[in-house]
Design an enzyme around this catalytic site. Structure first.
Site, mmCIF file in Angstrom:
data_model
loop_
_atom_site.group_PDB
_atom_site.id
_atom_site.type_symbol
_atom_site.label_atom_id
_atom_site.label_comp_id
_atom_site.label_asym_id
_atom_site.label_seq_id
_atom_site.Cartn_x
_atom_site.Cartn_y
_atom_site.Cartn_z
ATOM 1 N N ASP A 82 -3.452 8.246 -1.091
ATOM 2 C CA ASP A 82 -3.750 7.157 -2.024
ATOM 3 C C ASP A 82 -5.241 6.881 -2.194
ATOM 4 O O ASP A 82 -5.688 6.469 -3.237
ATOM 5 C CB ASP A 82 -3.009 5.875 -1.620
ATOM 6 C CG ASP A 82 -3.121 5.585 -0.131
ATOM 7 O OD1 ASP A 82 -4.022 6.168 0.515
ATOM 8 O OD2 ASP A 82 -2.324 4.793 0.389
ATOM 9 N N ASP A 111 -8.621 10.891 0.207
ATOM 10 C CA ASP A 111 -7.439 11.760 0.225
ATOM 11 C C ASP A 111 -7.514 12.829 -0.867
ATOM 12 O O ASP A 111 -6.794 13.821 -0.826
ATOM 13 C CB ASP A 111 -6.157 10.952 -0.018
ATOM 14 C CG ASP A 111 -5.819 10.059 1.161
ATOM 15 O OD1 ASP A 111 -6.245 10.399 2.280
ATOM 16 O OD2 ASP A 111 -5.136 9.048 0.969
ATOM 17 N N ASP A 118 2.460 10.208 3.954
ATOM 18 C CA ASP A 118 1.880 9.022 4.586
ATOM 19 C C ASP A 118 3.015 8.202 5.152
ATOM 20 O O ASP A 118 4.147 8.313 4.684
ATOM 21 C CB ASP A 118 1.194 8.150 3.530
ATOM 22 C CG ASP A 118 -0.138 8.717 3.115
ATOM 23 O OD1 ASP A 118 -0.643 9.579 3.839
ATOM 24 O OD2 ASP A 118 -0.655 8.285 2.071
HETATM 25 P P1 ATP Z 1 -0.774 5.816 6.112
HETATM 26 O O1 ATP Z 1 -0.693 4.957 4.898
HETATM 27 O O2 ATP Z 1 -1.544 7.027 5.933
HETATM 28 O O3 ATP Z 1 0.510 5.929 6.825
HETATM 29 P P2 ATP Z 1 -2.060 3.713 7.338
HETATM 30 O O4 ATP Z 1 -2.029 2.969 6.076
HETATM 31 O O5 ATP Z 1 -1.292 3.184 8.467
HETATM 32 O O6 ATP Z 1 -1.689 5.146 7.166
HETATM 33 P P3 ATP Z 1 -4.781 3.207 7.414
HETATM 34 O O7 ATP Z 1 -4.578 2.309 6.256
HETATM 35 O O8 ATP Z 1 -5.859 4.189 7.420
HETATM 36 O O9 ATP Z 1 -3.527 3.971 7.762
HETATM 37 O O10 ATP Z 1 -4.937 2.266 8.670
HETATM 38 C C1 ATP Z 1 -5.301 2.759 9.925
HETATM 39 C C2 ATP Z 1 -5.380 1.625 10.897
HETATM 40 O O11 ATP Z 1 -6.414 0.738 10.464
HETATM 41 C C3 ATP Z 1 -4.126 0.794 10.982
HETATM 42 O O12 ATP Z 1 -3.304 1.246 12.018
HETATM 43 C C4 ATP Z 1 -4.647 -0.576 11.286
HETATM 44 O O13 ATP Z 1 -4.785 -0.753 12.688
HETATM 45 C C5 ATP Z 1 -6.026 -0.589 10.678
HETATM 46 N N1 ATP Z 1 -6.014 -1.292 9.389
HETATM 47 C C6 ATP Z 1 -5.219 -1.066 8.344
HETATM 48 N N2 ATP Z 1 -5.523 -1.870 7.330
HETATM 49 C C7 ATP Z 1 -6.548 -2.640 7.724
HETATM 50 C C8 ATP Z 1 -7.339 -3.661 7.120
HETATM 51 N N3 ATP Z 1 -7.122 -4.056 5.880
HETATM 52 N N4 ATP Z 1 -8.321 -4.220 7.838
HETATM 53 C C9 ATP Z 1 -8.564 -3.817 9.088
HETATM 54 N N5 ATP Z 1 -7.867 -2.859 9.712
HETATM 55 C C10 ATP Z 1 -6.866 -2.269 9.058
#
Ligand code: ATP
Length: 901
Positions: A633, A637, A326
């Site tokens: 996480d 997943d 990730d």
């Molecule tokens: P990884 O941890 O797998 O690298 P990530 O944490 O960036 O990925 P996600 O958490 O799935 O991936 O988030 C994907 C997208 O969703 C982010 O790029 C962001 O634009 C949006 N996002 C993340 N967290 C939030 C939230 N709490 N509320 C709204 N949108 C969110």
């Protein structure tokens, strides 16, 4: 009345608690003392006494004991008693080894034990689930395994999978209102959260009504306890090998006894010698030492923040060829700070300096009071937010929520918006928590005038598709092509600066006030703007990626973030080579498994993927022959973590579900920890090879001395007691010390080991046999020469053989630290080994020089001449063969490790 029939107020009264304060620590301690810990009783645990007695149940040890008793009856009291003492000492050593192994394993289980979020004295804390007591108020959210039976006090889109209890795998919708009805089945008790069941969506709070064996799960605990096998593939192979070795030892012993008797030795003497030889030759300590090496290696991993949940993965770690990681929090720091804002075609930067916060446009500070859309962007992101701003305590425990959300609270605060204040003006009616599949979160709020509105924040490209309108020139306008182009350009520009972007949108709600579903809410929205946040890479990760590359392991980034952001970070980390490909989730969805399989080796970054994609990626990589480590996480997943060869869950941000599916947990969520774990995994395997080599070569040597002597018609070179003593002083401690040896310098410069590699691969079999033969030969030469030089002083010759056999093994042990040659590293670099060898030598000197022991062990002091002979001969096997290896180094190096796929 049943718990589910009662009003929540009544429950609070019954269990004497308060939902806004929780229990006091004092009260909780008192209840814990009274009712015991919240855990299911373990079955099938072995008592220390059982472990001790199990040391003597080996077939050959029993035969030896019987033979000893018989020889005792025939008058050999002293010998018989000594043999029994040695066997008991051996048993104690085995007991210590096994207890140590068990204790280390128990410590491991403890470390991966579940935690719970509990309200105590008005503060939310994370505690081990075993400390929960009746009356505790706990918080549960998506991915948690519920840790006690709870009567729910609140439920937000809460879905719970109860198959562990009811067998029903479809998630149940939970709520907090009382339910009427007598004797409802568990599946219908929708306001109770049962211990051991899993939250698949939403969140809620509950009050603990039962703990431990009193829970519904406790009532059936005996039925569900499954003993998971903790044996690694190598342990299984060694188990088989052990059986073969026993047969071989017995056959050789029979030959020794047979030839001995044929050559005129007394039958009783030969039987005792033969059985002692068999006991010495069977490496009975091997399984325990393997477990200790694994367990101690695993403890070392824990110090490097990697918690192993399944021992077999320690071995698999050494074979890993790809790490799928990730991005957020693992490759990066997860310390989000909003630095850029974008509304209506204008970019604002947010900087903090000289104690002042400035919103800047084109480098100049500006007031934002009149910027209505910008204010909407900032305030809506605060309202549509599950986190809260941290107190210092919470900062330390990571309690306040998701860093992305906290960053949005902070940017809002800089413009004067606090959640508490906004919640005085807006009432929160419904929440649709964030999930990485939808990539957005929504709330429905109502203002003081009774007007309702949906507020949504999420991944910009995904959210933009759900918008029919945009805020432009302070007005709500129909979304047109030119708006869309401008927004996409902004997303791209922010992403290119490695910024994580979040879009905010809203929708006024009219009409029916019924509870709404996600898809009714997240559509026809009005796009407000973007917030871009930095999340700097972890400084140590770049070097770890490079190190993995040198070790033949490819690193792949899998992220939910935007392609451009992912790409920018991948470049910063040198993860993406110039010809490496980046694939986005949409393309990936459309790709057939075969097409992915064809390209998978060239792809280094997967962006905007959903957790479901991870499974497809794991499968494609495995099809190409890779051994895959995959991080994760969330609840979604779990399937990918489970299918990967090494499933890795995040210790801090990981859900219980992900942790349970994993074989390794990173307690610091850091990519570099994976690298350290692989390094340790490789080292543990090499250490196991080291002592297998040591023990088996020594045992081959012991058998051959006796065999050669019988064949050459010589007298017995060693007495039964001496054979057993050799076994005691040479086998236990030095082998254990090899098990905790440090890694050779090149451990991360070799390519991964093949998972199907046999125990004796890479020349180990040859090393064992060649050293074994030489140890046997030099011992016999020492015996024979002394016999000749002393005109047949048998006792002295046996003493020289006794000492040569031990010394050649104790010199050989240093050679075993090196894959190739003793000259490759400082031979005394392992202080435990040095201590073990010194104590073995002292034990030998004790039985040889202290008069009390001389009649028992049939020993006499050695002369200088004897010592010179012993030392000269003992050094031959190691130095001869090490020198030989050095000559062959080029050849061996090439065949050492096989490159994969
Ligand atoms: P990884 O941890 O797998 O690298 P990530 O944490 O960036 O990925 P996600 O958490 O799935 O991936 O988030 C994907 C997208 O969703 C982010 O790029 C962001 O634009 C949006 N996002 C993340 N967290 C939030 C939230 N709490 N509320 C709204 N949108 C969110």
């Amino acid at each position: 009345m049943e718990w589910y029939q009662l009003e929540t107020e009544k429950i609070e009264e019954l269990v004497k608690t308060n939902r806004s304060q929780g229990l006091s620590n004092e009260e909780a301690d008192e209840r814990l003392k009274q009712n015991g810990p919240n855990e299911l009783r373990e079955s099938g645990k072995r008592s220390p006494i059982a472990i001790f007695f199990s040391q003597f149940k080996d077939f050959m040890v029993i035969v030896l004991l019987i033979a000893t008793v018989l020889s005792g009856l025939l008058g050999e009291y002293l010998d018989a008693i000594t043999i029994i003492i040695i066997v008991i000492m051996n048993g104690i050593l085995g007991y210590i080894q096994e207890r140590k192994a068990e204790k280390s394993l128990a410590a491991l289980r403890e470390l991966s034990a579940p935690m719970a979020t509990v309200l105590r004295e008005g503060k939310w804390e994370t505690l081990p689930a075993r400390d929960l007591v009746t009356g505790d108020i706990v918080k549960i959210s998506s991915g948690d395994r519920i840790s006690a039976d709870l009567r729910l006090l609140s439920a937000n889109g809460l879905l719970v999978e109860e198959s562990a209890l009811t067998g029903e795998s479809i998630s149940v919708h939970k709520q907090s209102d009382p339910i009427a009805g007598e004797s409802l089945p568990l599946g219908d008790q929708a306001n109770i959260g049962f211990m051991g069941t899993m939250v698949t969506q939403g969140n809620g709070t509950g009050v603990v009504i039962h703990t431990g064996m009193k829970t519904e799960m406790g009532k059936i605990a005996g039925l569900i306890q499954s003993a998971e096998t903790m044996l690694t593939p190598l342990q299984l192979r060694l188990e088989q090998l052990g059986k073969i070795l026993i047969i071989l030892a017995v056959i050789l012993t029979i030959i020794v006894v047979g030839v001995g008797v044929y050559r005129g030795h007394a039958l009783t003497e030969m039987i005792l010698s033969g059985v002692s030889l068999a006991v010495a030759a069977i490496p009975e300590g091997l399984p325990a030492i393997v477990t200790i090496a694994l367990a101690l290696g695993v403890q070392k991993m824990i110090r490097r923040h990697a918690i192993v949940r399944r021992l077999p993965s320690v071995e698999t770690l050494g074979c890993a060829t790809v790490i799928c990681s990730d991005k957020t929090g693992t490759l990066t720091q997860n310390k989000m700070t909003v630095t850029h804002l974008w509304t209506e075609g204008k970019t604002w930067s947010l900087s903090e300096g000289e104690g002042k916060i400035a919103f800047k446009r084109a480098g100049r500070s500006q007031s934002i009071a009149q910027e209505q859309t910008l204010n909407q962007l900032l305030s809506y992101a605060v309202l549509c937010n599950d986190a809260h701003l941290q107190t210092d305590d919470e900062k330390a425990s990571g309690q306040a929520g998701d860093p992305t959300e906290i960053a949005l609270l902070v940017s809002g605060q800089k413009a004067g918006y606090s959640k508490e204040k906004l919640l005085q003006d807006y009432k929160l009616l419904q929440t649709f928590p964030f999930d990485s599949g939808r990539k957005m979160m929504s709330v429905i709020v109502e203002n003081r005038k009774g007007e309702r509105m949906v507020l949504t924040k999420g991944a910009p490209d995904v959210l933009l598709d759900k918008c029919d309108y945009v805020m432009w020139d302070k007005q709500r306008q129909l979304k047109r092509r030119q708006h869309e182009d401008k927004i996409k350009e902004a997303i791209h520009t922010l992403g290119n600066q490695a910024l994580r972007t979040i879009a905010v949108a809203y929708k006024p709600l009219y009409g029916s006030r019924k509870e709404m579903k996600e898809d009714q809410v997240e559509c026809g929205l009005t796009f407000v703007g973007l917030q871009g946040m930095i999340d700097p890479p972890r400084p140590e990760v770049k070097e770890s990626i490079a190190e993995c590359q040198r070790a033949g392991i490819k690193t792949v980034m899998i992220t939910g973030d935007h392609v451009v952001t992912a790409q920018a970070i991948a470049r910063e980390l040198d993860l993406l080579p110039p010809d490496g490909k980046v694939l986005d989730g949409t393309t990936l969805s459309k790709m057939s498994d075969e097409a992915l399989e064809e390209q998978v080796d060239e792809i280094y970054v997967y962006a905007r993927v959903s957790p479901e994609h991870k499974l497809k990626i794991v499968k494609a990589l495995q099809q190409r022959g890779h051994i895959v480590a995959m991080t994760g996480d969330g609840v979604n997943d779990a399937p990918a973590i489970k299918s990967a060869n090494i499933g890795i869950a995040m210790g801090k941000t990981g859900t219980d579900v992900a942790k349970e599916a994993s074989s390794l947990i990173l307690s610091d969520d850091n990519f570099s920890t994976i690298k350290s774990a692989i390094e340790e995994g490789r080292n543990i395997y090499e250490n196991i090879r080291k002592f297998i080599r040591y023990l088996l070569a020594s045992n081959v040597g012991e058998i051959l001395v006796m065999l050669f002597a019988m064949v050459l018609s010589l007298p017995l070179p060693l007495l039964p007691i001496q054979i057993l003593w050799v076994n005691l002083v040479t086998d236990g401690l030095p082998a254990m010390a090899l098990g905790v040896d440090s890694a050779e310098d090149n451990v991360m410069k070799r390519h991964p080991r093949r998972p199907d590699e046999g125990v004796f691969a890479r020349g180990l079999g040859w090393k064992i046999i060649s050293r074994g033969i030489l140890i046997g030969a030099v011992t016999l030469i020492g015996f024979w020469l002394t016999l000749h030089n002393t005109s047949h002083n048998l006792i002295q010759a046996q003493n020289v053989a006794f000492m040569t056999l031990v010394m050649s093994q104790l010199i050989q042990v240093f050679d075993c630290r090196c894959e190739r040659s003793i000259f490759d590293r400082h031979p005394f670099g392992n202080k435990y080994l040095l201590l073990a060898v010194l104590s073995s030598i002292v034990l030998m000197l004790v039985v040889m020089y202290i008069p009390f022991f001389q009649p028992i062990f049939h020993t006499v002091p050695l002369s200088i001449h004897d010592w010179l002979l012993v030392i000269g001969l003992s050094a031959i096997p190691t130095f001869l063969l090490s020198g030989f290896s050095l000559f062959n180094q080029k050849e061996e190096e090439q065949s050492t490790y096989v490159r994969h796929a």
